[in-house]
Each structure stands twice: as structure tokens, then as C-alpha cells.
Write a protein that holds these residues in place. Structure first.
Motif, short mmCIF file in Angstrom:
data_model
loop_
_atom_site.label_atom_id
_atom_site.label_comp_id
_atom_site.label_asym_id
_atom_site.label_seq_id
_atom_site.Cartn_x
_atom_site.Cartn_y
_atom_site.Cartn_z
N ILE A 112 -60.16 89.96 -39.60
CA ILE A 112 -59.04 89.16 -40.12
C ILE A 112 -58.02 88.91 -39.01
N ALA A 113 -57.72 87.63 -38.80
CA ALA A 113 -56.79 87.26 -37.73
C ALA A 113 -55.78 86.21 -38.17
N SER A 114 -55.73 85.91 -39.50
CA SER A 114 -54.78 84.92 -39.99
C SER A 114 -54.51 85.18 -41.47
N ASN A 115 -53.43 84.61 -41.96
CA ASN A 115 -53.12 84.74 -43.38
C ASN A 115 -54.18 84.09 -44.26
N ARG A 116 -54.75 82.99 -43.78
CA ARG A 116 -55.78 82.32 -44.56
C ARG A 116 -57.00 83.22 -44.72
N GLU A 117 -57.41 83.86 -43.65
CA GLU A 117 -58.52 84.81 -43.74
C GLU A 117 -58.15 86.01 -44.61
N ALA A 118 -56.88 86.42 -44.55
CA ALA A 118 -56.42 87.55 -45.35
C ALA A 118 -56.50 87.24 -46.84
N VAL A 119 -56.14 86.01 -47.23
CA VAL A 119 -56.23 85.63 -48.65
C VAL A 119 -57.67 85.73 -49.13
N LYS A 120 -58.59 85.18 -48.38
CA LYS A 120 -60.01 85.22 -48.77
C LYS A 120 -60.47 86.67 -48.90
N HIS A 121 -60.06 87.51 -47.96
CA HIS A 121 -60.46 88.91 -47.98
C HIS A 121 -59.86 89.63 -49.21
N LEU A 122 -58.60 89.36 -49.51
CA LEU A 122 -57.94 90.03 -50.61
C LEU A 122 -58.53 89.61 -51.96
N VAL A 123 -58.80 88.32 -52.13
CA VAL A 123 -59.38 87.87 -53.40
C VAL A 123 -60.75 88.51 -53.61
N GLU A 124 -61.54 88.62 -52.54
CA GLU A 124 -62.83 89.29 -52.70
C GLU A 124 -62.65 90.77 -53.01
N ALA A 125 -61.64 91.40 -52.41
CA ALA A 125 -61.34 92.80 -52.75
C ALA A 125 -61.00 92.92 -54.23
N PHE A 126 -60.21 91.97 -54.74
CA PHE A 126 -59.86 91.97 -56.17
C PHE A 126 -61.11 91.82 -57.03
N GLU A 127 -61.99 90.90 -56.62
CA GLU A 127 -63.20 90.65 -57.42
C GLU A 127 -64.12 91.88 -57.44
N LEU A 128 -64.18 92.60 -56.34
CA LEU A 128 -64.98 93.82 -56.31
C LEU A 128 -64.39 94.87 -57.25
N LEU A 129 -63.07 95.01 -57.25
CA LEU A 129 -62.43 95.94 -58.18
C LEU A 129 -62.71 95.54 -59.63
N LEU A 130 -62.63 94.23 -59.93
CA LEU A 130 -62.89 93.76 -61.28
C LEU A 130 -64.34 93.98 -61.69
N ALA A 131 -65.27 93.78 -60.75
CA ALA A 131 -66.68 94.00 -61.06
C ALA A 131 -66.93 95.45 -61.43
N ASP A 132 -66.35 96.38 -60.68
CA ASP A 132 -66.48 97.80 -61.00
C ASP A 132 -65.85 98.10 -62.35
N PHE A 133 -64.67 97.51 -62.60
CA PHE A 133 -63.98 97.75 -63.87
C PHE A 133 -64.80 97.22 -65.04
N GLU A 134 -65.34 96.02 -64.93
CA GLU A 134 -66.04 95.40 -66.05
C GLU A 134 -67.32 96.13 -66.42
N ARG A 135 -67.98 96.71 -65.44
CA ARG A 135 -69.19 97.45 -65.79
C ARG A 135 -68.83 98.80 -66.42
N ALA A 136 -67.64 99.32 -66.13
CA ALA A 136 -67.21 100.58 -66.74
C ALA A 136 -66.59 100.36 -68.12
N TYR A 137 -66.04 99.16 -68.37
CA TYR A 137 -65.33 98.89 -69.62
C TYR A 137 -65.83 97.57 -70.23
N PRO A 138 -67.01 97.56 -70.82
CA PRO A 138 -67.48 96.35 -71.49
C PRO A 138 -66.51 95.97 -72.62
N GLY A 139 -66.37 94.67 -72.84
CA GLY A 139 -65.49 94.18 -73.90
C GLY A 139 -64.10 93.85 -73.45
#
Length: 378
Positions: A344-371
């Protein structure tokens, strides 16, 4: 710097103040398992830290938001790389005194007009459900939903992303699943009517999610003789899921924006993968202990009758193999994501990285908490 505003509402005692303090402490320091951290102004940081101290020390719980007082907290989201710290956006929480939702005044409170305007214009709405009232609701007391009817009334035309947060999940964790609680909430005509209307009204409407959180963790409190929560002597807090509603803000806003541009094509994204992993885990965990029941069901099915015990073992093997594949993909995603943080060397790259980090957290959450996705239920 971009800023995304989240309007926070919930009756007095629902845990908004405790949640925001716990969220700050969870994300104030960079943690590898989270992948990012937040910063706020020094005055807010001291206030939140003080509130968290009141939560975790023996004694009374901190007081709620003063009626007529509007609190605004901006959390700048940051990621660190060898090239520096990048802070491409902030998530701003606007928190209202809970009495503004439930109490009646002859002349109205000074913030009443503002909260009405905020509800109409909200892009993201964070609605708190008091876990104690959820317990009471499951036992037949409907006040939990009754208090929200004025909010539902104001949101008839809203296309906002709406996240419900059940606080004090430690009260429910050992006796109820999130799917059971969601189903019970959707049995209430006003609650289900609001969710169904939001989903039907506009194909571009934002998601409706349900998040179970505990700002102090599953083993920090006991229920006292008077029904109120009391702190266990010597217990240490271990907050549960407090970062998940934070992580859901941008993915849901971006998903909504993408739907306005183009119809989503079916794919095997992180969100869908998380749900599939949860289903496969359920199959894999159920079969060894419920083979007799499943065999009985198979015998009653024209399609499966006569296949016998072999079909059960085959399904079990299939579930285990697919589970390995999909969990492997999630782990590969996480490993790749951690490696890419070094670049990561720019804010634009940081946004992409952060959104993917969020999606990974949500994927883990959704498999632990169906519904958890109310607006996408079958």
C-alpha cells in the motif's frame, strides 16, 4: 478525506454509549486479526477511554446520553504499510439520547427536529436493540418492537442501509441462535412489515442486517436478582463482534452504489462463500449425531428412498470436502490480503485494502451467524 455518516438510534439503556466506547478500544490499536485501526480527536479518545474504564471497573455502569444532547464521533480508519500510515476515510457516528425515541414532551426536545431530519436523510442507520428487552420479547413482552414503530414510520420511503444491533448478546448466546432470534423478530407484524416493505419498495434499497454484539464479552456479567446486569468480580472484558457493524458500513454502501449502476451478476464472492461455508459446516456437524433421523427422512423421500445409510455417508464426505475447499479459499484470501498490505502506497490502494478487510471479517461473521441478513431471507 471522505466521510461516511452513520445515524445511531436506540432507546435509553440499549447500550449505545457502552458500544461506542468498546468499539474504540477494540480498534484503537492496530491488531493483525483485524487488519486496520481507527483514530479520533484526542478529546473524544479520552472520553471514550474513560467510559470504557467505567464499564470494566467494579461498580455502576456509565450513564446514557443526556436527553437533548447530540454526540458526534468521527473514527478515521487507517492502515499501516512500510510506506507509511494511510487514512483514506472516516466513519462518523451521530448518537442521540434514547429518550428522544420513546418519551413525549409538550414542546418537544431541542434535538427532535434534527433526529427526524437525520432519519429521513440517513444513508446508514444503526438501530440498537437492548439484549435484555430481546430476552423479554422472546418471553412475550412486545415493548422492544413497539418502541421502534415511530422510527419505522419515518423510514417508509428510506433506501438507507439499516443495521440492527442486538446488544448484551451474552444474555442470549448460550440459549438462542441468531437465526432463532431473527425469526422471532420477524414474527412481529410491525417488524416484518418494515423489513418486507424495505426489501420490496425499491430494488436499490440498502441491506438490512442483524448483528449480535457484546461490548464486554460472554463471561463478564451475570443477571442479578432484579433482572439487571451486574459485573462479575475479577472478570476481564472480551468484546464480541463490536467491529462487525463498523466493517459492514462501506461494503453495504458500495454494494448499494454498484446496484444503482449495474445489476449484480451471480458470483462466488466472499459474502456468498461465507454463507455456503456455514451451511456446509452445519451439514458436517449434524450428520454424525443425527444419522438415524436423517435416514428416516431419506426413507420418506421418493428421491432418496432405498439409498440407505450410504447416502448419508456420501453427503457427509461431500460436505467435508467442499468445506475444506471453501475454507481453504477464505484462508488463501486472508493470506493474500496480508501480503498485499505491504504494497500500500496511496489512499486509493488503502481504500481497496480496507474494504477487502471488511469483507473478510463479514465472511467470517456470516458463516458463524447464519440468519444475519434480514432483507435476503427466503
Amino acid at each position: 478525506m471522505d466521510s461516511y455518516s452513520v445515524t445511531v438510534v436506540g432507546p435509553s439503556g440499549s447500550g449505545k454509549t457502552v458500544y461506542l466506547a468498546s468499539l474504540f478500544r477494540r480498534l484503537a490499536v492496530n491488531r493483525e486479526e483485524v487488519g486496520f485501526f481507527v483514530q479520533t480527536d484526542f478529546s473524544s479518545a479520552k472520553l471514550l477511554n474513560h467510559t470504557y474504564g467505567e464499564i470494566t471497573r467494579p461498580g455502576a455502569w456509565p450513564g446514557g446520553t443526556i436527553l437533548d444532547r447530540v454526540q458526534e464521533l468521527a473514527f478515521t480508519c487507517s492502515v499501516r504499510s512500510p510506506h507509511g500510515v494511510f487514512s483514506p476515510f472516516a466513519i462518523k457516528y451521530v448518537d442521540y439520547g434514547g429518550g428522544l425515541l420513546t418519551d413525549v414532551y409538550e414542546d418537544g426536545a431541542t434535538a427532535a427536529d434534527e433526529i427526524e431530519d437525520r432519519l429521513h436523510k440517513a444513508n446508514v442507520l444503526l438501530v440498537f436493540l437492548d439484549g435484555m428487552k430481546v430476552v423479554n420479547y422472546l418471553e412475550g413482552d412486545s415493548r422492544l418492537v413497539d418502541e421502534l414503530v415511530p422510527v419505522f414510520n419515518q423510514l417508509q420511503d428510506s433506501t438507507a442501509v439499516i443495521h440492527f444491533v442486538i446488544t448484551k448478546w451474552d444474555l442470549l448466546h448460550h440459549t438462542r441462535t441468531l437465526k432463532e432470534v431473527a425469526s422471532s423478530l420477524l414474527d412481529h407484524p410491525e417488524f416484518s412489515g418494515f423489513v418486507d416493505h424495505h426489501a420490496r419498495m425499491n430494488e436499490r434499497a440498502g441491506a438490512i442486517r442483524l448483528f449480535p454484539v457484546s461490548s464486554v464479552g460472554l463471561d463478564f456479567t451475570d443477571r442479578g436478582a432484579d433482572g439487571q446486569m451486574v459485573k462479575r468480580p475479577g472478570a476481564r472484558p472480551h468484546p464480541l463482534n463490536v467491529e462487525i457493524p463498523f466493517a459492514a458500513v462501506l461494503p453495504d454502501l458500495f454494494e448499494q452504489a454498484s446496484q444503482m449502476l449495474v445489476d449484480p451478476a451471480p458470483d462466488e464472492g466472499l459474502e456468498q462463500r461465507g454463507r455456503l461455508v456455514a451451511r456446509l459446516r452445519g451439514i458436517s456437524g449434524l450428520l454424525p449425531t443425527a444419522k438415524k433421523v436423517l435416514l428416516k427422512r431419506a426413507a420418506a423421500s421418493p428421491a432418496l428412498a432405498g439409498l440407505g445409510e450410504g447416502i448419508i455417508d456420501t453427503v457427509s464426505d461431500w460436505a467435508d470436502s467442499r468445506l475444506n475447499v471453501y475454507e481453504g479459499r477464505l484462508e488463501a484470501d486472508r493470506a493474500r490480503h496480508r501480503a498485499e498490505a505491504e504494497k500500500i502506497a496511496s489512499n486509493r490502494e488503502a481504500v481497496k485494502h480496507l474494504v477487502e478487510a471488511f469483507e473478510l471479517l463479514l465472511a467470517d461473521f456470516e458463516r458463524a451467524y447464519p440468519g444475519s441478513q434480514l432483507s435476503s431471507r427466503a
